[in-house]
Design a protein around this motif. Structure first.
Motif, PDB file in Angstrom:
ATOM      1  N   ALA A  42      16.141  23.535   4.050  1.00 53.70           N
ATOM      2  CA  ALA A  42      14.663  23.466   3.762  1.00 53.70           C
ATOM      3  C   ALA A  42      14.767  24.868   4.454  1.00 53.70           C
ATOM      4  CB  ALA A  42      14.074  23.045   5.460  1.00 53.70           C
ATOM      5  N   ASN A  43      13.347  25.345   3.174  1.00 58.30           N
ATOM      6  CA  ASN A  43      12.494  27.365   2.947  1.00 58.30           C
ATOM      7  C   ASN A  43      11.528  26.994   3.818  1.00 58.30           C
ATOM      8  OD1 ASN A  43      14.152  27.863   1.546  1.00 58.30           O
ATOM      9  ND2 ASN A  43      13.245  27.025  -0.346  1.00 58.30           N
ATOM     10  N   ASP A  44      11.175  27.548   4.914  1.00 51.27           N
ATOM     11  CA  ASP A  44       9.315  27.552   5.638  1.00 51.27           C
ATOM     12  C   ASP A  44       8.822  27.352   4.830  1.00 51.27           C
ATOM     13  OD1 ASP A  44      10.652  27.893   8.063  1.00 51.27           O
ATOM     14  OD2 ASP A  44      10.305  30.251   7.895  1.00 51.27           O
ATOM     15  N   GLY A  45       7.530  26.374   4.648  1.00 52.14           N
ATOM     16  CA  GLY A  45       6.101  25.762   4.598  1.00 52.14           C
ATOM     17  C   GLY A  45       6.878  24.686   4.405  1.00 52.14           C
ATOM     18  N   ILE A  46       5.417  24.329   3.261  1.00 47.31           N
ATOM     19  CA  ILE A  46       5.479  23.061   2.535  1.00 47.31           C
ATOM     20  C   ILE A  46       6.306  22.876   1.202  1.00 47.31           C
ATOM     21  CG2 ILE A  46       3.777  21.350   0.652  1.00 47.31           C
ATOM     22  CD1 ILE A  46       1.723  22.142   2.150  1.00 47.31           C
ATOM     23  N   SER A  47       7.450  22.218   1.394  1.00 46.35           N
ATOM     24  CA  SER A  47       8.732  21.833   0.101  1.00 46.35           C
ATOM     25  C   SER A  47       8.278  21.045  -1.046  1.00 46.35           C
ATOM     26  CB  SER A  47       9.502  20.390   1.229  1.00 46.35           C
ATOM     27  OG  SER A  47      10.590  20.071   0.367  1.00 46.35           O
ATOM     28  N   HIS A  48       7.494  20.031  -0.876  1.00 51.18           N
ATOM     29  CA  HIS A  48       6.878  19.316  -1.729  1.00 51.18           C
ATOM     30  C   HIS A  48       5.815  18.583  -1.473  1.00 51.18           C
ATOM     31  CE1 HIS A  48      10.606  16.857  -0.328  1.00 51.18           C
ATOM     32  NE2 HIS A  48       9.574  15.983  -0.503  1.00 51.18           N
ATOM     33  N   LEU A  49       5.264  17.494  -1.913  1.00 56.82           N
ATOM     34  CA  LEU A  49       4.079  16.498  -1.308  1.00 56.82           C
ATOM     35  C   LEU A  49       4.897  15.364  -2.392  1.00 56.82           C
ATOM     36  CD1 LEU A  49       1.196  18.361  -2.293  1.00 56.82           C
ATOM     37  CD2 LEU A  49       1.775  18.059   0.087  1.00 56.82           C
ATOM     38  N   GLY A  50       4.314  13.766  -2.271  1.00 53.46           N
ATOM     39  CA  GLY A  50       4.893  12.740  -2.656  1.00 53.46           C
ATOM     40  C   GLY A  50       4.043  11.606  -2.565  1.00 53.46           C
ATOM     41  N   ILE A  51       4.470  10.385  -3.354  1.00 52.55           N
ATOM     42  CA  ILE A  51       3.558   8.982  -3.034  1.00 52.55           C
ATOM     43  C   ILE A  51       4.903   8.554  -2.880  1.00 52.55           C
ATOM     44  CG2 ILE A  51       2.725   7.148  -3.874  1.00 52.55           C
ATOM     45  CD1 ILE A  51       0.730   9.545  -5.620  1.00 52.55           C
ATOM     46  N   GLN A  52       4.775   7.767  -1.663  1.00 52.32           N
ATOM     47  CA  GLN A  52       6.182   6.075  -1.484  1.00 52.32           C
ATOM     48  C   GLN A  52       5.548   5.407  -1.599  1.00 52.32           C
ATOM     49  OE1 GLN A  52       7.297   7.108   2.557  1.00 52.32           O
ATOM     50  NE2 GLN A  52       8.715   4.929   2.045  1.00 52.32           N
ATOM     51  N   ALA A  53       5.885   4.121  -2.124  1.00 46.59           N
ATOM     52  CA  ALA A  53       6.229   3.324  -3.204  1.00 46.59           C
ATOM     53  C   ALA A  53       6.644   2.374  -1.887  1.00 46.59           C
ATOM     54  CB  ALA A  53       5.777   2.801  -4.089  1.00 46.59           C
ATOM     55  N   GLU A  54       5.482   0.574  -1.416  1.00 46.21           N
ATOM     56  CA  GLU A  54       6.488  -0.110  -0.718  1.00 46.21           C
ATOM     57  C   GLU A  54       7.897  -1.070  -1.327  1.00 46.21           C
ATOM     58  OE1 GLU A  54       3.500  -1.934   1.968  1.00 46.21           O
ATOM     59  OE2 GLU A  54       3.655   0.012   3.605  1.00 46.21           O
ATOM     60  N   ASN A  55       7.415  -1.500  -2.808  1.00 43.30           N
ATOM     61  CA  ASN A  55       8.566  -2.235  -3.699  1.00 43.30           C
ATOM     62  C   ASN A  55       7.958  -1.651  -4.958  1.00 43.30           C
ATOM     63  OD1 ASN A  55       5.598  -2.842  -5.269  1.00 43.30           O
ATOM     64  ND2 ASN A  55       5.196  -4.315  -3.067  1.00 43.30           N
ATOM     65  N   ALA A  56       9.106  -2.105  -5.902  1.00 41.80           N
ATOM     66  CA  ALA A  56       8.760  -2.715  -7.186  1.00 41.80           C
ATOM     67  C   ALA A  56       8.080  -1.945  -8.352  1.00 41.80           C
ATOM     68  CB  ALA A  56       9.417  -2.993  -8.066  1.00 41.80           C
ATOM     69  N   ASP A  57       6.627  -3.076  -8.014  1.00 39.19           N
ATOM     70  CA  ASP A  57       6.268  -2.848  -8.648  1.00 39.19           C
ATOM     71  C   ASP A  57       4.456  -1.609  -8.080  1.00 39.19           C
ATOM     72  OD1 ASP A  57       6.118  -5.262  -9.846  1.00 39.19           O
ATOM     73  OD2 ASP A  57       5.202  -6.428  -8.476  1.00 39.19           O
ATOM     74  N   MET A  80       0.723  -1.007   0.197  1.00 41.05           N
ATOM     75  CA  MET A  80      -0.061   0.240  -0.152  1.00 41.05           C
ATOM     76  C   MET A  80       1.073   1.264   0.752  1.00 41.05           C
ATOM     77  SD  MET A  80      -2.850   1.859   2.633  1.00 41.05           S
ATOM     78  CE  MET A  80      -3.879  -0.116   2.667  1.00 41.05           C
ATOM     79  N   LYS A  81       0.378   2.027  -0.795  1.00 43.73           N
ATOM     80  CA  LYS A  81       1.582   3.592  -1.173  1.00 43.73           C
ATOM     81  C   LYS A  81       0.612   4.269   0.458  1.00 43.73           C
ATOM     82  CE  LYS A  81      -0.443   3.335  -5.388  1.00 43.73           C
ATOM     83  NZ  LYS A  81      -0.810   1.463  -5.515  1.00 43.73           N
ATOM     84  N   ARG A  82       2.244   5.500   0.453  1.00 39.06           N
ATOM     85  CA  ARG A  82       1.913   6.096   1.807  1.00 39.06           C
ATOM     86  C   ARG A  82       1.919   7.836   1.121  1.00 39.06           C
ATOM     87  NH1 ARG A  82       3.065   5.272   6.884  1.00 39.06           N
ATOM     88  NH2 ARG A  82       4.196   2.949   6.123  1.00 39.06           N
ATOM     89  N   LEU A  83       1.424   8.460   1.407  1.00 42.06           N
ATOM     90  CA  LEU A  83       1.189   9.927   1.531  1.00 42.06           C
ATOM     91  C   LEU A  83       2.367  10.279   1.653  1.00 42.06           C
ATOM     92  CD1 LEU A  83      -0.457  12.463  -0.381  1.00 42.06           C
ATOM     93  CD2 LEU A  83      -0.595  13.120   2.012  1.00 42.06           C
ATOM     94  N   HIS A  84       3.525  11.245   0.819  1.00 32.46           N
ATOM     95  CA  HIS A  84       4.066  12.206   1.593  1.00 32.46           C
ATOM     96  C   HIS A  84       4.530  13.798   2.013  1.00 32.46           C
ATOM     97  CE1 HIS A  84       8.185  13.145   2.640  1.00 32.46           C
ATOM     98  NE2 HIS A  84       8.526  13.496   0.782  1.00 32.46           N
ATOM     99  N   ILE A  85       4.559  13.788   3.089  1.00 30.30           N
ATOM    100  CA  ILE A  85       4.896  15.843   3.102  1.00 30.30           C
ATOM    101  C   ILE A  85       5.884  16.017   2.917  1.00 30.30           C
ATOM    102  CG2 ILE A  85       3.614  17.881   3.698  1.00 30.30           C
ATOM    103  CD1 ILE A  85       0.720  15.654   4.073  1.00 30.30           C
ATOM    104  N   HIS A  86       6.569  16.819   2.702  1.00 27.78           N
ATOM    105  CA  HIS A  86       7.694  17.305   3.423  1.00 27.78           C
ATOM    106  C   HIS A  86       7.511  18.862   3.347  1.00 27.78           C
ATOM    107  CE1 HIS A  86      12.744  16.916   3.857  1.00 27.78           C
ATOM    108  NE2 HIS A  86      11.804  18.481   4.088  1.00 27.78           N
ATOM    109  N   VAL A  87       7.772  19.092   4.913  1.00 30.55           N
ATOM    110  CA  VAL A  87       7.597  20.913   5.886  1.00 30.55           C
ATOM    111  C   VAL A  87       9.416  21.338   5.921  1.00 30.55           C
ATOM    112  CG1 VAL A  87       6.618  22.145   7.301  1.00 30.55           C
ATOM    113  CG2 VAL A  87       4.916  20.428   6.323  1.00 30.55           C
ATOM    114  N   GLY A  88       9.030  22.315   5.242  1.00 31.45           N
ATOM    115  CA  GLY A  88      10.552  22.918   5.995  1.00 31.45           C
ATOM    116  C   GLY A  88       9.939  24.291   7.425  1.00 31.45           C
ATOM    117  N   VAL A  89      11.052  23.735   8.541  1.00 33.14           N
ATOM    118  CA  VAL A  89      10.622  24.326   9.420  1.00 33.14           C
ATOM    119  C   VAL A  89      11.755  25.466  10.039  1.00 33.14           C
ATOM    120  CG1 VAL A  89       8.876  22.987  10.551  1.00 33.14           C
ATOM    121  CG2 VAL A  89      11.848  22.888  11.226  1.00 33.14           C
ATOM    122  N   ASP A  90      11.118  26.127  10.685  1.00 30.03           N
ATOM    123  CA  ASP A  90      12.377  27.521  11.128  1.00 30.03           C
ATOM    124  C   ASP A  90      12.649  26.473  12.295  1.00 30.03           C
ATOM    125  OD1 ASP A  90      12.743  29.917  10.756  1.00 30.03           O
ATOM    126  OD2 ASP A  90      12.311  30.979  12.540  1.00 30.03           O
TER     127      ASP A  90
END
Length: 149
Positions: free
Chosen positions: A55-70, A1-11
């Motif tokens: 980091a820059n403050d705020g949302i850096s990027h969003l993503g989808i993390q896979a658990e396997n090659a398929d 099952m894939k996983r949502l990824h969020i990366h945030v820059g903080v002060d």
């Protein structure tokens, strides 16, 4: 099952770790001098924060993390169907992890990372900037001015 990824820059990393630990009712699974990550199951998310030069403050990027090659192949196929330029970064080290990655931006410039993590790294690493991804000229080719090739 894939996983949502969020990366945030903080002060302030320590204050942010305290805040997000309370919000998620969990301690980070990874903590470094400039980085922290929570691998949560409810909601299923990889939530990361960075401070300082990474980091820059705020949302850096969003993503989808896979658990396997398929799953990664499935997500990569979706990137192609999206009809936007894709930056295929391939094997890389970023965020204290060894991963295979590709990047895309939506029509409004919101940057998305798709990746499969293979292991941990002892250093932060690097990747393309959000500006580089948002300014791609054509599929699989970064803009000439990006300095990455």
């Amino acid at each position: 099952m894939k996983r949502l990824h969020i990366h945030v820059g903080v002060d302030n990393l320590d204050s942010s770790i305290n805040f997000y630990s309370a919000l998620f009712d969990a301690a980070p699974s990874v903590t470094k001098d400039d980085y922290a990550k929570w691998m949560l199951e409810d909601p299923r998310i990889n939530f990361a924060i960075s401070a300082g030069s990474n980091a820059n403050d705020g949302i850096s990027h969003l993503g989808i993390q896979a658990e396997n090659a398929d799953e990664l192949a499935e997500v990569y196929a979706r990137l192609e169907k999206a009809g936007r330029p894709v930056l295929e970064e391939g094997e890389t080290t970023c965020c204290y992890a060894e991963s295979e990655k590709s990047w895309i931006s939506d029509p409004d410039g919101v940057v998305w990372e798709t990746f499969l993590t293979h292991g941990e790294a002892t250093f932060y690493g690097s990747g393309p900037s959000a500006e580089e991804v948002a300014n791609l000229e054509s599929p699989k080719r970064p803009a000439a001015h990006c300095g990455c090739c």
